[in-house]
Write an enzyme that holds these catalytic residues in place. Structure first.
Site, PDB file in Angstrom:
ATOM      1  N   ARG A  63       1.209  -1.259  -0.125  1.00 42.42           N
ATOM      2  CA  ARG A  63       0.041  -0.305   0.334  1.00 42.42           C
ATOM      3  C   ARG A  63       0.585   1.202   0.321  1.00 42.42           C
ATOM      4  O   ARG A  63       0.257   2.557  -0.713  1.00 42.42           O
ATOM      5  CB  ARG A  63      -0.734  -0.365   1.136  1.00 42.42           C
ATOM      6  CG  ARG A  63      -2.256   0.914   1.382  1.00 42.42           C
ATOM      7  CD  ARG A  63      -3.131   0.602   1.870  1.00 42.42           C
ATOM      8  NE  ARG A  63      -4.050   1.418   2.052  1.00 42.42           N
ATOM      9  CZ  ARG A  63      -4.409   3.004   2.787  1.00 42.42           C
ATOM     10  NH1 ARG A  63      -3.641   2.860   3.805  1.00 42.42           N
ATOM     11  NH2 ARG A  63      -5.062   3.420   2.661  1.00 42.42           N
ATOM     12  N   ASP A  68       2.871   5.983  -2.584  1.00 42.34           N
ATOM     13  CA  ASP A  68       3.545   6.921  -2.925  1.00 42.34           C
ATOM     14  C   ASP A  68       4.044   7.508  -4.369  1.00 42.34           C
ATOM     15  O   ASP A  68       3.777   8.427  -5.132  1.00 42.34           O
ATOM     16  CB  ASP A  68       5.187   6.222  -2.708  1.00 42.34           C
ATOM     17  CG  ASP A  68       6.330   6.488  -3.013  1.00 42.34           C
ATOM     18  OD1 ASP A  68       6.535   8.019  -3.188  1.00 42.34           O
ATOM     19  OD2 ASP A  68       7.637   6.703  -3.343  1.00 42.34           O
ATOM     20  N   GLY A  73       4.034  10.691  -8.310  1.00 44.21           N
ATOM     21  CA  GLY A  73       4.608   9.630  -9.398  1.00 44.21           C
ATOM     22  C   GLY A  73       5.705   8.897  -7.915  1.00 44.21           C
ATOM     23  O   GLY A  73       5.558   9.376  -7.039  1.00 44.21           O
ATOM     24  N   SER A  77       7.933  10.425  -2.095  1.00 41.30           N
ATOM     25  CA  SER A  77       7.138  11.398  -0.928  1.00 41.30           C
ATOM     26  C   SER A  77       5.943  11.466  -0.072  1.00 41.30           C
ATOM     27  O   SER A  77       5.861  12.116   0.954  1.00 41.30           O
ATOM     28  CB  SER A  77       6.569  12.606  -2.048  1.00 41.30           C
ATOM     29  OG  SER A  77       5.629  11.439  -2.931  1.00 41.30           O
ATOM     30  N   ASN A  95      -4.339   8.092   4.906  1.00 39.91           N
ATOM     31  CA  ASN A  95      -2.663   7.717   5.513  1.00 39.91           C
ATOM     32  C   ASN A  95      -3.301   6.287   6.431  1.00 39.91           C
ATOM     33  O   ASN A  95      -2.139   6.299   6.665  1.00 39.91           O
ATOM     34  CB  ASN A  95      -1.858   8.600   6.157  1.00 39.91           C
ATOM     35  CG  ASN A  95      -2.643   8.827   7.427  1.00 39.91           C
ATOM     36  OD1 ASN A  95      -3.386   8.632   8.274  1.00 39.91           O
ATOM     37  ND2 ASN A  95      -1.213  10.032   7.834  1.00 39.91           N
ATOM     38  N   HIS A 194      -5.867  -5.880  -2.532  1.00 42.47           N
ATOM     39  CA  HIS A 194      -6.506  -6.200  -1.844  1.00 42.47           C
ATOM     40  C   HIS A 194      -7.119  -7.316  -1.161  1.00 42.47           C
ATOM     41  O   HIS A 194      -7.447  -7.813  -0.165  1.00 42.47           O
ATOM     42  CB  HIS A 194      -8.019  -5.474  -1.850  1.00 42.47           C
ATOM     43  CG  HIS A 194      -7.666  -3.746  -1.368  1.00 42.47           C
ATOM     44  ND1 HIS A 194      -9.144  -3.134  -2.344  1.00 42.47           N
ATOM     45  CD2 HIS A 194      -7.100  -2.902  -1.595  1.00 42.47           C
ATOM     46  CE1 HIS A 194      -8.799  -1.613  -2.065  1.00 42.47           C
ATOM     47  NE2 HIS A 194      -7.322  -2.160  -1.752  1.00 42.47           N
ATOM     48  N   THR A 195      -6.440  -8.603  -1.545  1.00 39.38           N
ATOM     49  CA  THR A 195      -6.204 -10.229  -1.429  1.00 39.38           C
ATOM     50  C   THR A 195      -5.634 -10.316  -0.219  1.00 39.38           C
ATOM     51  O   THR A 195      -5.676 -10.802   0.694  1.00 39.38           O
ATOM     52  CB  THR A 195      -5.141 -10.903  -2.591  1.00 39.38           C
ATOM     53  OG1 THR A 195      -5.197 -12.075  -1.209  1.00 39.38           O
ATOM     54  CG2 THR A 195      -4.109 -10.037  -2.803  1.00 39.38           C
TER      55      THR A 195
HETATM   56  C1  HEM Z   1      -8.650   1.539  -6.482  1.00 37.14           C
HETATM   57  C2  HEM Z   1      -8.334   1.170  -5.503  1.00 37.14           C
HETATM   58  C3  HEM Z   1      -7.961   1.805  -4.650  1.00 37.14           C
HETATM   59  C4  HEM Z   1      -8.598   1.916  -3.496  1.00 37.14           C
HETATM   60  C5  HEM Z   1      -9.949   2.431  -3.757  1.00 37.14           C
HETATM   61  C6  HEM Z   1      -8.190   1.422  -1.897  1.00 37.14           C
HETATM   62  C7  HEM Z   1      -8.728   1.810  -0.884  1.00 37.14           C
HETATM   63  C8  HEM Z   1      -8.112   1.400   0.368  1.00 37.14           C
HETATM   64  C9  HEM Z   1      -8.598   1.497   1.868  1.00 37.14           C
HETATM   65  C10 HEM Z   1      -9.254   2.267   2.528  1.00 37.14           C
HETATM   66  C11 HEM Z   1      -7.760   0.955   2.538  1.00 37.14           C
HETATM   67  C12 HEM Z   1      -7.899   0.239   3.637  1.00 37.14           C
HETATM   68  C13 HEM Z   1      -7.070   1.529   4.883  1.00 37.14           C
HETATM   69  C14 HEM Z   1      -7.050   1.647   6.111  1.00 37.14           C
HETATM   70  O1  HEM Z   1      -8.372   1.327   6.746  1.00 37.14           O
HETATM   71  O2  HEM Z   1      -6.813   1.495   6.703  1.00 37.14           O
HETATM   72  C15 HEM Z   1      -6.842   0.345   1.716  1.00 37.14           C
HETATM   73  C16 HEM Z   1      -5.976  -0.755   2.206  1.00 37.14           C
HETATM   74  C17 HEM Z   1      -5.146  -1.335   1.315  1.00 37.14           C
HETATM   75  N1  HEM Z   1      -4.396  -1.264   0.107  1.00 37.14           N
HETATM   76 FE1  HEM Z   1      -5.864  -0.423  -1.481  1.00 37.14          FE
HETATM   77  N2  HEM Z   1      -7.290   0.652  -2.565  1.00 37.14           N
HETATM   78  C18 HEM Z   1      -7.096   1.293  -3.759  1.00 37.14           C
HETATM   79  C19 HEM Z   1      -6.065   0.224  -4.656  1.00 37.14           C
HETATM   80  C20 HEM Z   1      -4.937  -0.351  -3.856  1.00 37.14           C
HETATM   81  C21 HEM Z   1      -3.946  -0.801  -5.056  1.00 37.14           C
HETATM   82  C22 HEM Z   1      -3.516  -0.472  -6.581  1.00 37.14           C
HETATM   83  C23 HEM Z   1      -2.823  -0.951  -4.398  1.00 37.14           C
HETATM   84  C24 HEM Z   1      -1.690  -2.197  -4.517  1.00 37.14           C
HETATM   85  C25 HEM Z   1      -1.406  -2.337  -5.139  1.00 37.14           C
HETATM   86  C26 HEM Z   1      -3.674  -1.046  -2.821  1.00 37.14           C
HETATM   87  C27 HEM Z   1      -2.827  -1.538  -1.830  1.00 37.14           C
HETATM   88  C28 HEM Z   1      -3.616  -1.956  -0.350  1.00 37.14           C
HETATM   89  C29 HEM Z   1      -3.611  -2.343   0.788  1.00 37.14           C
HETATM   90  C30 HEM Z   1      -1.834  -3.575   1.010  1.00 37.14           C
HETATM   91  C31 HEM Z   1      -3.974  -2.204   1.688  1.00 37.14           C
HETATM   92  C32 HEM Z   1      -4.264  -2.646   3.447  1.00 37.14           C
HETATM   93  C33 HEM Z   1      -3.399  -2.202   3.882  1.00 37.14           C
HETATM   94  C34 HEM Z   1      -3.273  -2.819   5.524  1.00 37.14           C
HETATM   95  O3  HEM Z   1      -2.817  -4.083   5.913  1.00 37.14           O
HETATM   96  O4  HEM Z   1      -1.838  -1.396   6.376  1.00 37.14           O
HETATM   97  N3  HEM Z   1      -4.583  -1.110  -2.871  1.00 37.14           N
HETATM   98  N4  HEM Z   1      -6.999   0.369   0.800  1.00 37.14           N
HETATM   99  C1  LIG Z   2      -1.259   9.900   9.871  1.00 35.23           C
HETATM  100  O1  LIG Z   2      -2.389  11.193   9.427  1.00 35.23           O
HETATM  101  C2  LIG Z   2      -2.868  11.760  10.833  1.00 35.23           C
HETATM  102  C3  LIG Z   2      -3.223  12.760  10.843  1.00 35.23           C
HETATM  103  O2  LIG Z   2      -4.236  13.002  10.327  1.00 35.23           O
HETATM  104  C4  LIG Z   2      -1.022  12.107  11.515  1.00 35.23           C
HETATM  105  O3  LIG Z   2      -1.643  12.165  12.796  1.00 35.23           O
HETATM  106  C5  LIG Z   2      -0.585  10.568  11.741  1.00 35.23           C
HETATM  107  O4  LIG Z   2       0.557  10.772  12.251  1.00 35.23           O
HETATM  108  C6  LIG Z   2      -0.099  10.306  10.797  1.00 35.23           C
HETATM  109  N1  LIG Z   2      -0.071   9.390  10.101  1.00 35.23           N
HETATM  110  C7  LIG Z   2       1.837   8.410   9.800  1.00 35.23           C
HETATM  111  C8  LIG Z   2       2.510   6.886   9.708  1.00 35.23           C
HETATM  112  O5  LIG Z   2       1.866   9.615   9.593  1.00 35.23           O
END
Ligand code: HEM
Ligand SMILES: *[C@@H]1O[C@H](CO)[C@@H](O)[C@H](O)[C@H]1NC(C)=O
Ligand SMILES: *[C@@H]1O[C@H](CO)[C@@H](O)[C@H](O)[C@H]1NC(C)=O
Ligand SMILES: *[C@@H]1O[C@H](CO)[C@@H](O)[C@H](O)[C@H]1NC(C)=O
Ligand SMILES: *[C@@H]1O[C@H](CO)[C@@H](O)[C@H](O)[C@H]1NC(C)=O
Ligand SMILES: *[C@@H]1O[C@H](CO)[C@@H](O)[C@H](O)[C@H]1NC(C)=O
Ligand SMILES: *[C@@H]1O[C@H](CO)[C@@H](O)[C@H](O)[C@H]1NC(C)=O
Ligand SMILES: *[C@@H]1O[C@H](CO)[C@@H](O)[C@H](O)[C@H]1NC(C)=O
Length: 326
Positions: A63, A68, A73, A77, A95, A194-195
C-alpha cells in the site's frame, strides 16, 4: 529528434496533465549493479527478516508503494515528514494505516553504511513491496526496475486530491487510473492487492448501516457477510476497529480476492464496483484462471512503479528517507 521530444512532452501532458513530471530517463534492470552491487540483497534480507516476525508488513509495503506512486509519482514523497511550514502526505486522512516506516529506515541506514548516497528511498519502497510479498513464496514474485530518484515535495492536499476513494464507482476509478497512465486492466489487476491486509470500519460502514441514507445496507454486499461485518463494526462512526479484507486468508497473497468479489464480499464500494460493468467483470473472471493473477500483477506493478519517476539528474538521493537533503 526535436519532434520526438515534442511528442514525448505531449504524451506527458496527456497522461499526467503536466510535462513537469516526466523526465525522460528510464528505469533499468539492476541499476545499482556497479554502484552498489549488494543493494538489492541488502533490501531483501532486512525485509525478509522483518516479515518473518511480522506478517502484517507485506500489506503495509504494498500500500505504501501504491500511495507513493499515485501522488506525484514514485518518488518516496510518501516517506517525508511534515515540517513547520508544510503538511506532508502522511497527514492525509487516507494515510490511516500507513506504517512500516521504521523498516524502511533500517534498510536505508544499512545501505548508507555500505554505499553512501547511492540508493534512493523510492527504489527501497518499490523493492520492499516486492520482497515483502515474495517472502511467502521464498522467491521474487515480480521484477522491479530501479534508478528512481527521490522528490523534494510532499503535500497533504495533493494526497487527498490523488488517492482514489473507496466510495467511487467504476467509471470514476477508471478515470483516476487513466490519469496516471494505468488501464482498466491495470485497475482490476492491482485491486487484487486487497487480497492481503486490513481496513478500518469507517471506509465501508456506510455499506452496513446507511447505504442510501435510510439506515439500510448495500444490497450488493453478501447479506451473510453484512451480518458478520456488523458484529465487528458496531456503528457508523467507528474509525478504530480494523477488519481483514479477506475473511478466510488475510495474510496469503493470491487470487482469492476475485473469488471473494464474485461472492459479493468485496470490502469497499470501489471493490464491488468492478462487477458493475462487463469489461472489468470479464477481467475479474480472467484472474480466476490459476497462475494468471501472479503474471498480470507483476506486469501491472511494473507500470505502477514507473509512474512519474524522477531519473538521471532530477530529484536527489536522500540521506535519510523522512527528510529532504539540506
Ligand atoms: C482501486 C483503488 C483503491 C482504493 C479506493 C483503495 C482503498 C483502500 C482503503 C480505503 C484501504 C483501507 C485502509 C485502512 O483502513 O487503513 C486500503 C487498504 C489497502 N490497499 Fe487499497 N485501494 C485501492 C487500490 C490499491 C492498490 C492499487 C494497491 C496496491 C497495489 C492497494 C493496496 C492496499 C493494501 C495492501 C491494503 C491493506 C493495508 C493494510 O493492511 O494496512 N490498494 N485500500
Ligand atoms: C496520519 O495522519 C494523521 C493526521 O491526520 C497523523 O496524526 C498521523 O501521524 C499520520 N500517520 C502517519 C503514519 O504519519
Ligand atoms: C507489525 O508491524 C506493524 C506495522 O508497522 C505494527 O503496527 C505492529 O505493531 C507490528 N506487530 C508486531 C507484533 O511487532
Ligand atoms: C477521479 O476522477 C474523477 C472524475 O474525473 C475526478 O472528479 C476526481 O477528482 C478523481 N479523483 C482522484 C482521487 O483522482
Ligand atoms: C443516514 O444518512 C442520512 C442521509 O444522509 C442522515 O440524515 C442520517 O443522519 C444518517 N444516519 C446516521 C445514523 O448517521
Ligand atoms: C461506536 O463504536 C466505537 C467502537 O466500538 C465506540 O468506541 C464508540 O463509542 C461508538 N460510538 C457511538 C456513537 O455509539
Ligand atoms: C475518529 O473519529 C473521532 C470522532 O469522530 C475523531 O475525533 C478522530 O479524529 C477520528 N480519527 C481518525 C483517525 O480519523
Ligand atoms: C454469500 O456468501 C456465502 C458464503 O459465506 C456463499 O455461500 C454465498 O453464495 C454468497 N452469496 C452470494 C449472493 O454471493
Amino acid at each position: 529528434m526535436r519532434t520526438s521530444f515534442a511528442n514525448f512532452l505531449l504524451v506527458c501532458l496527456v497522461l499526467f496533465g503536466s510535462a513537469g513530471i516526466c523526465h525522460g530517463g528510464e528505469l533499468k534492470k539492476n541499476f545499482y549493479k556497479d554502484s552498489c552491487p549488494q543493494a538489492e540483497e541488502i533490501v531483501k534480507s532486512i525485509i525478509w527478516k522483518r516479515v518473518a516476525s511480522n506478517s502484517t508488513l507485506p500489506a503495509k509495503f504494498l500500500r505504501m508503494h501504491f500511495h507513493d506512486c499515485i501522488v506525484r509519482g514514485c518518488d518516496a514523497s510518501v516517506l517525508l515528514n511534515s515540517t513547520p511550514n508544510n503538511k506532508a502526505e502522511k497527514e492525509a486522512i487516507p494515510n490511516l494505516s500507513l506504517s512500516g516506516f521504521d523498516v524502511i529506515d533500517e534498510v536505508k541506514t544499512q545501505l548508507e553504511k555500505t554505499c553512501p548516497g547511492t540508493v534512493s528511498c523510492a527504489d527501497i519502497v518499490s523493492l520492499a513491496a516486492r520482497d515483502s510479498v515474495s517472502y511467502q513464496f521464498r522467491k521474487p514474485m515480480w521484477k522491479v526496475l530501479t534508478g528512481r530518484r527521490d522528490g523534494k515535495i510532499s503535500s497533504q492536499s495533493e494526497a487527498l486530491a490523488n488517492l482514489p476513494s473507496p466510495y467511487s464507482s467504476f467509471s470514476i476509478l477508471k478515470q483516476n487510473f487513466s490519469s496516471k497512465g494505468l488501464s482498466v486492466h491495470d485497475l482490476v489487476v492491482l485491486a487484487g492487492a486487497h487480497t492481503i491486509g486490513v481496513a478500518h470500519c469507517n471506509f465501508f460502514s456506510n455499506r452496513l448501516y446507511n447505504f442510501t441514507g435510510q439506515g439500510d445496507s448495500d444490497p450488493s454486499l453478501n447479506s451473510t457477510y453484512t451480518a458478520f461485518l456488523k458484529t465487528k463494526c458496531r456503528n457508523l462512526s467507528d474509525n478504530t476497529t480494523t477488519v481483514p479484507m479477506e475473511p478466510e486468508t488475510p495474510l496469503s497473497f493470491g487470487n482469492n480476492y476475485y473469488s471473494n468479489l464474485k461472492q459479493h464480499k468485496g470490502m469497499f464500494g470501489s471493490d464491488a464496483s468492478l462487477l458493475t460493468e462487463e469489461r472489468p467483470a470479464n477481467i475479474v473472471d480472467e484472474m480466476l484462471v490459476p497462475g494468471k493473477f501472479f503474471v498480470e500483477f507483476g506486469q501491472s506493478m511494473k507500470r505502477m512503479g514507473a509512474i512519474g519517476v524522477l531519473t538521471d539528474n532530477s530529484g536527489e538521493i536522500r540521506k535519510k528517507c523522512s527528510v529532504v537533503n539540506s
